[in-house]
Design a protein around this motif. Structure first.
Motif, PDB file in Angstrom:
ATOM      1  N   LYS A 166      67.351 -36.900  19.437  1.00 17.33           N
ATOM      2  CA  LYS A 166      67.238 -37.636  20.691  1.00 17.33           C
ATOM      3  C   LYS A 166      67.938 -36.895  21.830  1.00 17.33           C
ATOM      4  N   GLY A 167      67.295 -36.874  22.986  1.00 19.14           N
ATOM      5  CA  GLY A 167      67.901 -36.298  24.177  1.00 19.14           C
ATOM      6  C   GLY A 167      67.933 -34.788  24.217  1.00 19.14           C
ATOM      7  N   ILE A 168      67.211 -34.120  23.318  1.00 18.56           N
ATOM      8  CA  ILE A 168      67.207 -32.656  23.290  1.00 18.56           C
ATOM      9  C   ILE A 168      66.093 -32.116  24.189  1.00 18.56           C
ATOM     10  N   PHE A 169      66.441 -31.123  24.999  1.00 16.97           N
ATOM     11  CA  PHE A 169      65.476 -30.464  25.875  1.00 16.97           C
ATOM     12  C   PHE A 169      65.511 -28.960  25.647  1.00 16.97           C
ATOM     13  N   ARG A 170      64.476 -28.300  26.113  1.00 20.56           N
ATOM     14  CA  ARG A 170      64.480 -26.836  26.115  1.00 20.56           C
ATOM     15  C   ARG A 170      64.103 -26.362  27.516  1.00 20.56           C
ATOM     16  N   VAL A 171      64.838 -25.379  28.017  1.00 19.19           N
ATOM     17  CA  VAL A 171      64.576 -24.798  29.334  1.00 19.19           C
ATOM     18  C   VAL A 171      64.284 -23.329  29.133  1.00 19.19           C
ATOM     19  N   ARG A 172      63.150 -22.864  29.700  1.00 13.64           N
ATOM     20  CA  ARG A 172      62.740 -21.477  29.490  1.00 13.64           C
ATOM     21  C   ARG A 172      62.309 -20.823  30.799  1.00 13.64           C
ATOM     22  N   HIS A 173      62.603 -19.532  30.892  1.00 11.38           N
ATOM     23  CA  HIS A 173      62.021 -18.721  31.954  1.00 11.38           C
ATOM     24  C   HIS A 173      60.579 -18.415  31.577  1.00 11.38           C
ATOM     25  N   LEU A 174      59.668 -18.670  32.470  1.00 13.39           N
ATOM     26  CA  LEU A 174      58.304 -18.184  32.279  1.00 13.39           C
ATOM     27  C   LEU A 174      58.283 -16.780  32.867  1.00 13.39           C
ATOM     28  N   SER A 175      57.583 -16.556  33.922  1.00  8.41           N
ATOM     29  CA  SER A 175      57.743 -15.303  34.653  1.00  8.41           C
ATOM     30  C   SER A 175      58.653 -15.628  35.833  1.00  8.41           C
ATOM     31  N   SER A 176      59.708 -14.860  36.004  1.00  9.84           N
ATOM     32  CA  SER A 176      60.705 -15.151  37.020  1.00  9.84           C
ATOM     33  C   SER A 176      60.034 -15.365  38.381  1.00  9.84           C
ATOM     34  N   PRO A 177      60.448 -16.372  39.140  1.00  9.93           N
ATOM     35  CA  PRO A 177      61.583 -17.281  38.921  1.00  9.93           C
ATOM     36  C   PRO A 177      61.192 -18.621  38.308  1.00  9.93           C
ATOM     37  N   TYR A 178      60.022 -18.712  37.711  1.00 18.39           N
ATOM     38  CA  TYR A 178      59.527 -19.994  37.218  1.00 18.39           C
ATOM     39  C   TYR A 178      60.312 -20.471  35.991  1.00 18.39           C
ATOM     40  N   ILE A 179      60.538 -21.797  35.963  1.00 18.90           N
ATOM     41  CA  ILE A 179      61.291 -22.432  34.888  1.00 18.90           C
ATOM     42  C   ILE A 179      60.410 -23.490  34.238  1.00 18.90           C
ATOM     43  N   GLN A 180      60.403 -23.506  32.911  1.00 17.53           N
ATOM     44  CA  GLN A 180      59.673 -24.537  32.183  1.00 17.53           C
ATOM     45  C   GLN A 180      60.664 -25.445  31.472  1.00 17.53           C
ATOM     46  N   PHE A 181      60.516 -26.730  31.719  1.00 15.25           N
ATOM     47  CA  PHE A 181      61.348 -27.744  31.087  1.00 15.25           C
ATOM     48  C   PHE A 181      60.503 -28.477  30.054  1.00 15.25           C
ATOM     49  N   GLU A 182      61.048 -28.607  28.820  1.00 19.81           N
ATOM     50  CA  GLU A 182      60.294 -29.263  27.754  1.00 19.81           C
ATOM     51  C   GLU A 182      61.153 -30.323  27.072  1.00 19.81           C
ATOM     52  N   SER A 183      60.561 -31.488  26.869  1.00 12.89           N
ATOM     53  CA  SER A 183      61.159 -32.511  26.027  1.00 12.89           C
ATOM     54  C   SER A 183      60.196 -32.755  24.872  1.00 12.89           C
ATOM     55  N   ARG A 184      60.493 -33.750  24.062  1.00 14.25           N
ATOM     56  CA  ARG A 184      59.601 -34.034  22.943  1.00 14.25           C
ATOM     57  C   ARG A 184      58.244 -34.553  23.406  1.00 14.25           C
ATOM     58  N   LYS A 185      58.194 -35.105  24.618  1.00 10.87           N
ATOM     59  CA  LYS A 185      56.967 -35.765  25.063  1.00 10.87           C
ATOM     60  C   LYS A 185      56.295 -35.120  26.265  1.00 10.87           C
ATOM     61  N   ARG A 186      56.974 -34.216  26.947  1.00  7.89           N
ATOM     62  CA  ARG A 186      56.337 -33.634  28.129  1.00  7.89           C
ATOM     63  C   ARG A 186      56.871 -32.248  28.437  1.00  7.89           C
ATOM     64  N   SER A 187      56.125 -31.565  29.283  1.00  5.61           N
ATOM     65  CA  SER A 187      56.492 -30.217  29.724  1.00  5.61           C
ATOM     66  C   SER A 187      56.258 -30.138  31.237  1.00  5.61           C
ATOM     67  N   ILE A 188      57.261 -29.627  31.954  1.00  2.00           N
ATOM     68  CA  ILE A 188      57.173 -29.539  33.411  1.00  2.00           C
ATOM     69  C   ILE A 188      57.524 -28.120  33.838  1.00  2.00           C
ATOM     70  N   SER A 189      56.726 -27.561  34.724  1.00  2.00           N
ATOM     71  CA  SER A 189      57.015 -26.226  35.281  1.00  2.00           C
ATOM     72  C   SER A 189      57.614 -26.380  36.669  1.00  2.00           C
ATOM     73  N   TYR A 190      58.659 -25.602  36.927  1.00  2.00           N
ATOM     74  CA  TYR A 190      59.326 -25.623  38.228  1.00  2.00           C
ATOM     75  C   TYR A 190      59.256 -24.237  38.860  1.00  2.00           C
ATOM     76  N   PRO A 191      59.117 -24.172  40.183  1.00  2.86           N
ATOM     77  CA  PRO A 191      59.024 -22.875  40.847  1.00  2.86           C
ATOM     78  C   PRO A 191      60.335 -22.091  40.865  1.00  2.86           C
ATOM     79  N   SER A 192      61.457 -22.774  40.590  1.00  4.16           N
ATOM     80  CA  SER A 192      62.752 -22.083  40.584  1.00  4.16           C
ATOM     81  C   SER A 192      63.768 -22.894  39.789  1.00  4.16           C
ATOM     82  N   PHE A 193      64.879 -22.246  39.479  1.00  4.67           N
ATOM     83  CA  PHE A 193      65.965 -22.943  38.792  1.00  4.67           C
ATOM     84  C   PHE A 193      66.518 -24.055  39.684  1.00  4.67           C
TER      85      PHE A 193
END
Length: 348
Positions: A166-193
């Motif tokens: 419960k409450g675990i997330f993963r944060v990954r660099h895609l191609s800099s500077p993009y950030i991908q946030f992942e939970s068990r139920k969804r994935s969100i891409s961000y343009p920057s940290f």
């Protein structure tokens, strides 16, 4: 009332839910009772609210009647801590009860839930275990995570006080500077940290979160997997009770079965190297936990291996969940009862 001359009396401590009913793994409690009766022992479950100076109000399962029977029980010969809520263990009343057990010379295990950061510090300072823990930091400021993410392209975020993924997330660099946030139920891409941090900083800083580097895990048929190991005290040592494999499927953040993970038989991927690793770490973990926190009669380990063959210890759990493998669950019951009997000086 229980006749204490019949054999050891094991008190299984749990807690009340918010609706006033008894929480806990009823199936486990019933199996333990049946096994103990076959060994000339008996058990009852109780909560803090039922405890008194000399007698405890609780429930004992009757296999003949297939029901729980309320009763008044003497102080048990041993207490098995299965309290499912961290907040219950942290109350002053609970602390006083465990001190009461110490004063009475009544053994108990396990002493409590394990804080993930305290566990990491314990293993990081251990002469053997330190080689098997992924780099982990306590997330206190924005720059802590930003620097770790710059040095490692993928980072896990874990609450220090949580279980079952419960409450675990993963944060990954895609191609800099993009950030991908992942939970068990969804994935969100961000343009920057910065954009990611703006959305999630309040949650991450409002609780105690750890940031742990992501391991490039070994895969089977294209999906990563890890090991679930359960161990029990065996007189003065610790030994493996069972090993299972959990594999990620629909989502890649956790391998937990309730979150969509897949169960694989250990025999499918078993190697001598895996066996040697488990047999090596278990005594060290058991001894280190007991020296630091109090006696651990059982624990489970989440471990894994990278694609280049390096082993890692991700977590250690003081109150193992039910194993889906029937043979492991059955052996767990046997080993628990063996610990009960040994600690009450009734080991055959």
């Amino acid at each position: 009332m229980i006749d204490k001359q019949a054999g050891p009396v094991i008190g299984i401590m749990t807690a009340l839910k918010s609706d006033g009913t008894v929480a806990g793994n009823g199936e486990l409690f019933i199996k333990l009772q049946k096994k103990l009766i076959s060994l000339n022992g008996i058990s009852f479950i109780f909560t803090l609210e039922g405890t008194g100076a000399e007698y405890i109000e609780g429930f004992s399962y009757s296999p003949d009647e297939n029901r729980w029977i309320k009763g008044s029980f003497p102080n048990p010969d041993l207490v098995y801590n299965r309290i499912p809520f961290r907040k219950t263990e942290q109350t002053e009343d609970c602390k006083r009860f465990f001190q009461h057990l110490k004063d009475k010379g009544i053994p108990y295990f396990n002493p409590g839930f394990i804080d993930k950061y305290e566990l990491y510090q314990l293993m990081e300072n251990h002469p053997v275990l330190k080689d098997y823990v992924p780099k982990t930091i306590l997330l206190q400021e924005k720059k802590d995570l930003e620097l770790l993410l710059k040095a490692n392209s993928s980072v896990y975020l874990k609450p220090a006080a949580s279980s079952k993924g419960k409450g675990i997330f993963r944060v990954r660099h895609l191609s800099s500077p993009y950030i991908q946030f992942e939970s068990r139920k969804r994935s969100i891409s961000y343009p920057s940290f910065e954009d990611f941090w703006q959305d999630w900083s309040e949650l991450l800083l409002s609780k105690t979160y750890l940031a742990q580097i992501d391991i490039n895990s070994a895969e089977y048929e294209g999906f990563r997997y890890d090991f679930r190991i359960i161990a029990h005290a065996e007189k003065e040592e610790y030994a493996i009770t069972g090993v299972g494999i959990r594999q990620s499927q629909e989502q890649g953040v956790t391998t937990h079965i309730p979150s969509g993970g897949r169960l694989l038989p250990y025999s499918l991927l078993q190697t001598n190297e895996h066996d040697r690793f488990f047999q090596m770490i278990i005594p060290h973990i058991g001894k280190a936990l007991s020296e630091q926190f109090g006696f651990f009669g059982e624990f489970s380990i989440d471990a894994g291996m990278s694609k280049n063959g390096k082993y890692y210890i991700y977590e250690v759990n003081s109150k193992p969940m039910r194993f889906d493998e029937a043979e492991i669950e059955e052996k767990k019951i046997e080993q628990l009862c063996r610990v009960f009997l040994h600690l009450t000086s009734s080991c055959p």
